[in-house]
Motif scaffolding. Structure first.
Motif, PDB file in Angstrom:
ATOM      1  N   ILE A  82       0.834  -1.204   0.000  1.00 14.71           N
ATOM      2  CA  ILE A  82       0.000   0.000   0.000  1.00 14.71           C
ATOM      3  C   ILE A  82       0.868   1.254   0.000  1.00 14.71           C
ATOM      4  O   ILE A  82       0.657   2.167  -0.805  1.00 14.71           O
ATOM      5  CB  ILE A  82      -0.953  -0.001   1.215  1.00 14.71           C
ATOM      6  N   HIS A  83       1.840   1.303   0.890  1.00 17.67           N
ATOM      7  CA  HIS A  83       2.661   2.512   1.026  1.00 17.67           C
ATOM      8  C   HIS A  83       3.372   2.877  -0.276  1.00 17.67           C
ATOM      9  O   HIS A  83       3.247   4.014  -0.763  1.00 17.67           O
ATOM     10  CB  HIS A  83       3.688   2.308   2.135  1.00 17.67           C
ATOM     11  N   ASN A  85       3.034   1.749  -3.493  1.00 19.78           N
ATOM     12  CA  ASN A  85       2.210   1.949  -4.690  1.00 19.78           C
ATOM     13  C   ASN A  85       1.387   3.234  -4.609  1.00 19.78           C
ATOM     14  O   ASN A  85       1.256   3.963  -5.602  1.00 19.78           O
ATOM     15  CB  ASN A  85       1.290   0.742  -4.900  1.00 19.78           C
ATOM     16  N   VAL A  86       0.850   3.527  -3.431  1.00 23.73           N
ATOM     17  CA  VAL A  86       0.080   4.764  -3.266  1.00 23.73           C
ATOM     18  C   VAL A  86       1.004   5.980  -3.354  1.00 23.73           C
ATOM     19  O   VAL A  86       0.659   7.009  -3.961  1.00 23.73           O
ATOM     20  CB  VAL A  86      -0.686   4.748  -1.933  1.00 23.73           C
ATOM     21  N   TYR A  87       2.202   5.862  -2.778  1.00 23.42           N
ATOM     22  CA  TYR A  87       3.154   6.979  -2.805  1.00 23.42           C
ATOM     23  C   TYR A  87       3.563   7.319  -4.233  1.00 23.42           C
ATOM     24  O   TYR A  87       3.556   8.494  -4.628  1.00 23.42           O
ATOM     25  CB  TYR A  87       4.382   6.616  -1.977  1.00 23.42           C
ATOM     26  N   THR A  89       1.980   6.618  -6.965  1.00 23.25           N
ATOM     27  CA  THR A  89       0.824   7.127  -7.689  1.00 23.25           C
ATOM     28  C   THR A  89       0.590   8.600  -7.370  1.00 23.25           C
ATOM     29  O   THR A  89       0.312   9.410  -8.266  1.00 23.25           O
ATOM     30  CB  THR A  89      -0.430   6.312  -7.340  1.00 23.25           C
ATOM     31  N   GLY A  90       0.725   8.962  -6.099  1.00 21.82           N
ATOM     32  CA  GLY A  90       0.567  10.366  -5.718  1.00 21.82           C
ATOM     33  C   GLY A  90       1.643  11.250  -6.299  1.00 21.82           C
ATOM     34  O   GLY A  90       1.397  12.408  -6.635  1.00 21.82           O
ATOM     35  N   LYS A 179      -5.244  15.959  -5.091  1.00 22.40           N
ATOM     36  CA  LYS A 179      -5.302  14.504  -5.180  1.00 22.40           C
ATOM     37  C   LYS A 179      -3.943  13.882  -4.879  1.00 22.40           C
ATOM     38  O   LYS A 179      -3.849  12.907  -4.128  1.00 22.40           O
ATOM     39  CB  LYS A 179      -5.769  14.092  -6.578  1.00 22.40           C
ATOM     40  N   LEU A 183      -2.969  11.449  -1.625  1.00 19.84           N
ATOM     41  CA  LEU A 183      -2.429  10.098  -1.786  1.00 19.84           C
ATOM     42  C   LEU A 183      -1.101   9.932  -1.049  1.00 19.84           C
ATOM     43  O   LEU A 183      -0.870   8.916  -0.379  1.00 19.84           O
ATOM     44  CB  LEU A 183      -2.250   9.787  -3.271  1.00 19.84           C
ATOM     45  N   ILE A 186      -1.718   9.747   2.678  1.00 19.05           N
ATOM     46  CA  ILE A 186      -2.215   8.421   3.053  1.00 19.05           C
ATOM     47  C   ILE A 186      -1.073   7.412   3.110  1.00 19.05           C
ATOM     48  O   ILE A 186      -0.995   6.576   4.026  1.00 19.05           O
ATOM     49  CB  ILE A 186      -3.299   7.960   2.057  1.00 19.05           C
ATOM     50  N   SER A 187      -0.164   7.493   2.144  1.00 22.07           N
ATOM     51  CA  SER A 187       0.951   6.544   2.110  1.00 22.07           C
ATOM     52  C   SER A 187       1.846   6.698   3.338  1.00 22.07           C
ATOM     53  O   SER A 187       2.333   5.702   3.884  1.00 22.07           O
ATOM     54  CB  SER A 187       1.771   6.743   0.832  1.00 22.07           C
ATOM     55  N   SER A 223       2.104  -7.293  -4.749  1.00 20.84           N
ATOM     56  CA  SER A 223       2.281  -6.322  -5.830  1.00 20.84           C
ATOM     57  C   SER A 223       2.074  -6.953  -7.200  1.00 20.84           C
ATOM     58  O   SER A 223       1.644  -6.275  -8.145  1.00 20.84           O
ATOM     59  CB  SER A 223       3.686  -5.706  -5.752  1.00 20.84           C
TER      60      SER A 223
END
Length: 361
Positions: A82-83, A85-87, A89-90, A179, A183, A186-187, A223
């Motif tokens: 999560i950390h 992939n979200v990072y 993406t952000g 956005k 993201l 959240i990461s 992943s």
């Protein structure tokens, strides 16, 4: 000298993370898919660590029960899948400056979570408790000043950059700052949870090499499932440039294998807050590297921010060390023998009582 090893290890970890940040930035500019990158680096780290974990921790490694495997699976889900992939993406929606600034919530949030879960002692009325709170706030303020306040621009340390492929302006498809910031925030919240969870998991599975190998295995598996939805085409898995290959190798060997192991080892001894407090150093390390490699110049805000980060880190570490000394004294007062002290017993201290006459010799 032995106590300094934890500090040296965490400084080394931040240097490794700083190098990874620069390389990943270059590779993302050249088209490397974030989810593919996460899979590659953890597969490499898993195969690198597995033989060492099997041989070196064969006797100390506990049995891998379903309960422990489930905890490691959840730990991996938070800390890597999560950390990361979200990072990444952000990062595609905003700038590295915003990402760097938001990463400085890690020490404060980790400290707050650890206090609420009673994993970190905090006596706000004591000097050591106030030192930890003030140190945390100074690190945050210093990082924000370092990132956002420019001021006077000093002359560069070098006239020509060592690397010319770096671009200070990342190419974003669409710069949606709100956005992207959400993201990345959240990461980092998930990353703080990972630090707390790792302290819990290391207690039930005290084998750092084996634990790191399991984390890399589950990260590769999780992943890969994510990549089935976001990177189906074969072109996404192709490594086109030497920079991308170097980034994958460096991140797999250093960031995922070595750094994960060192961080796990340090958390098991010093706790998650101690580990999180070193994260603001990464801002300074990346800036110094960029000054020599890319001929970037420092602002007055950079120097003031770096000074506040160093003072804040020293303040927190002093409070943390004082906590340890107070805890050791308290244990000794309860009758626990300190291994560092030598107890001398002479013949005059020994009294022998005759069991018949009850006279003392």
């Amino acid at each position: 000298m032995e106590g300094c090893r934890y500090y040296l290890v965490m400084i080394l970890v931040q240097i490794a993370y700083g190098g990874s940040s620069v390389l990943v930035k270059l590779s993302l500019e050249e088209g490397l898919k974030p989810v593919v990158f996460v899979v590659y680096r953890h597969v490499m780290a898993m195969f690198l660590l597995a033989p060492f974990a099997y041989v070196l921790e064969r006797k100390q490694r506990p049995s891998l029960t379903f309960s422990i495997a489930a905890k490691v699976f959840v730990l991996t889900l938070f800390g890597t899948t999560i950390h990361l992939n979200v990072y990444y993406t952000g990062l595609a929606y905003t700038s590295p400056t915003v990402a760097c600034a938001l990463s400085n919530i890690v020490p404060t949030l980790t400290f707050l979570m650890a206090v609420l879960l009673r994993m970190e002692n905090l006596n706000i009325k004591s000097v050591r408790g106030q030192a930890k709170v003030v140190g945390t706030l100074l690190c945050i303020c210093g990082s924000l000043i370092f990132t956002f306040w420019k001021g006077y621009l000093f002359k560069g340390l070098v006239e020509r950059p060592l690397l010319t492929i770096y671009s200070t302006e990342l190419k974003h498809g669409s710069e949606n700052w709100i956005k992207g910031s959400a993201l990345i925030l959240i990461s980092h919240i998930v990353w703080c949870s990972w630090l707390i969870l790792q302290a819990v998991v290391t207690r039930v599975y005290p084998a750092p090499l084996s634990l790191t190998t399991l984390i890399c295995f589950f990260a590769s598996l999780q992943s890969s499932i994510v990549a089935m939805f976001f990177a189906r085409d074969q072109a996404s898995w192709r490594i086109d440039t030497n920079v991308q290959l170097l980034t994958i190798v460096y991140s797999g060997v250093v960031s995922s294998a070595l750094v994960y192991y060192l961080q796990t080892w340090c958390i098991s001894y010093k706790g998650p807050v101690f580990t999180a407090m070193f994260s603001p150093l990464q801002v300074i390390i990346v800036a110094l590297f960029s000054a020599f490699a890319f001929a970037e110049r420092f602002h007055v805000g950079s120097l003031i921010g770096a000074f506040l980060i160093i003072v804040g880190l020293y303040s927190f570490l002093w409070g943390k060390k004082t906590d340890g000394l107070v805890a050791a004294v308290t244990e000794n007062e309860k009758g626990v023998l300190n291994d560092d002290k030598v107890v001398t017993i002479t013949l005059n201290d020994i009294k022998v009582t005759n069991p018949v006459t009850t006279e003392t010799a």
